[in-house]
Design a protein around this motif. Structure first.
Motif, short mmCIF file in Angstrom:
data_model
loop_
_atom_site.label_atom_id
_atom_site.label_comp_id
_atom_site.label_asym_id
_atom_site.label_seq_id
_atom_site.Cartn_x
_atom_site.Cartn_y
_atom_site.Cartn_z
N CYS A 107 0.86 -1.18 0.00
CA CYS A 107 0.00 0.00 0.00
C CYS A 107 0.89 1.23 0.00
N PRO A 108 0.33 2.41 -0.28
CA PRO A 108 1.17 3.62 -0.24
C PRO A 108 1.77 3.82 1.15
N GLY A 109 3.07 3.97 1.21
CA GLY A 109 3.74 4.25 2.48
C GLY A 109 4.45 3.08 3.10
N PHE A 110 3.94 1.87 2.93
CA PHE A 110 4.62 0.71 3.52
C PHE A 110 4.17 -0.57 2.84
N ASP A 111 4.94 -1.62 3.06
CA ASP A 111 4.60 -2.96 2.61
C ASP A 111 4.60 -3.89 3.81
N VAL A 112 3.88 -4.98 3.69
CA VAL A 112 3.98 -6.07 4.66
C VAL A 112 4.74 -7.19 3.95
N ARG A 113 5.86 -7.56 4.53
CA ARG A 113 6.73 -8.57 3.94
C ARG A 113 6.55 -9.87 4.71
N ASN A 114 6.46 -10.98 3.99
CA ASN A 114 6.38 -12.32 4.57
C ASN A 114 7.67 -13.04 4.22
N GLU A 115 8.32 -13.55 5.26
CA GLU A 115 9.56 -14.29 5.03
C GLU A 115 9.47 -15.67 5.64
N ASN A 116 10.02 -16.63 4.92
CA ASN A 116 10.22 -17.97 5.46
C ASN A 116 11.64 -17.95 6.02
N VAL A 117 11.77 -18.25 7.31
CA VAL A 117 13.06 -18.16 7.97
C VAL A 117 13.42 -19.48 8.66
N ARG A 118 14.71 -19.68 8.81
CA ARG A 118 15.23 -20.82 9.56
C ARG A 118 15.85 -20.28 10.83
#
Length: 184
Positions: free
Chosen positions: A21-32
């Motif tokens: 969206c304008p102003g920010f993103d929501v990031r999804n990460e697969n992490v170990r």
């Protein structure tokens, strides 16, 4: 600052923007994790910002009053805005945001501190500046989604308002407290 070799470090296996969206993103990460467990981690990612504590030539503080939809009220605080690619440097971003949000300008800013205000769920970085000898230009240049009026107050009145729980904006509280504690 931990490196990737730090035993606490997580390994990012995959990373995608889950929502933009304008102003920010929501990031999804697969992490170990360090113990080998794989899991998801979501966080907000946004451009770096500048927060300005502006003083007029008379020593008053220029503040903004801005509608904040997330809390459904007008919030009093310091001018804040995102760093843009054509700013050149952080001081230029601070001067630009001051003019845009308040209609005041200055040639003199100094860096106060840099913080990560919510590094458990966001990659936000706030660079704090003090602006001196600010003079009104009379012209704000607000973004399409900003409802802001500027005002002035004394530093003592702003401190009192913070002490009496009248200022909820964390960036403002931190800026004033840091200035009082560590500036010359």
């Amino acid at each position: 600052m931990a490196s990737d070799k730090d035993p606490l470090a997580w390994e990012t296996v995959d990373s995608d923007v889950a929502y933009h969206c304008p102003g920010f993103d929501v990031r999804n990460e697969n992490v170990r994790l360090p113990d080998g467990t794989e899991t998801d981690f979501d966080y907000i990612t946004e451009p770096e910002s500048v927060v300005v504590l502006p003083f007029t030539e008379d020593g008053d503080v220029v503040i903004i009053e801005e509608w904040r939809q997330a809390v459904s009220r007008v919030s009093r605080g310091l001018p804040v805005g995102g760093v843009e690619p054509d700013d050149g440097d952080l001081a230029a971003a601070a001067r630009r945001e001051l003019i845009e949000e308040t209609g005041y300008e200055t040639d003199r800013v100094s860096h106060l501190t840099t913080v990560e205000p919510a590094n458990g769920y966001a990659d936000s970085v706030h660079h704090y500046f003090v602006a001196y000898d600010c003079t009104p230009t009379g012209e704000q240049d607000l973004d399409h989604n900003e409802s802001i009026r500027s005002a002035t107050t004394t530093m003592d009145e702003l401190r009192e308002e913070i002490a009496e729980d009248g200022v909820y904006d964390g960036r403002t509280v931190l800026g004033v407290l840091y200035y009082d504690s560590f500036s010359e």
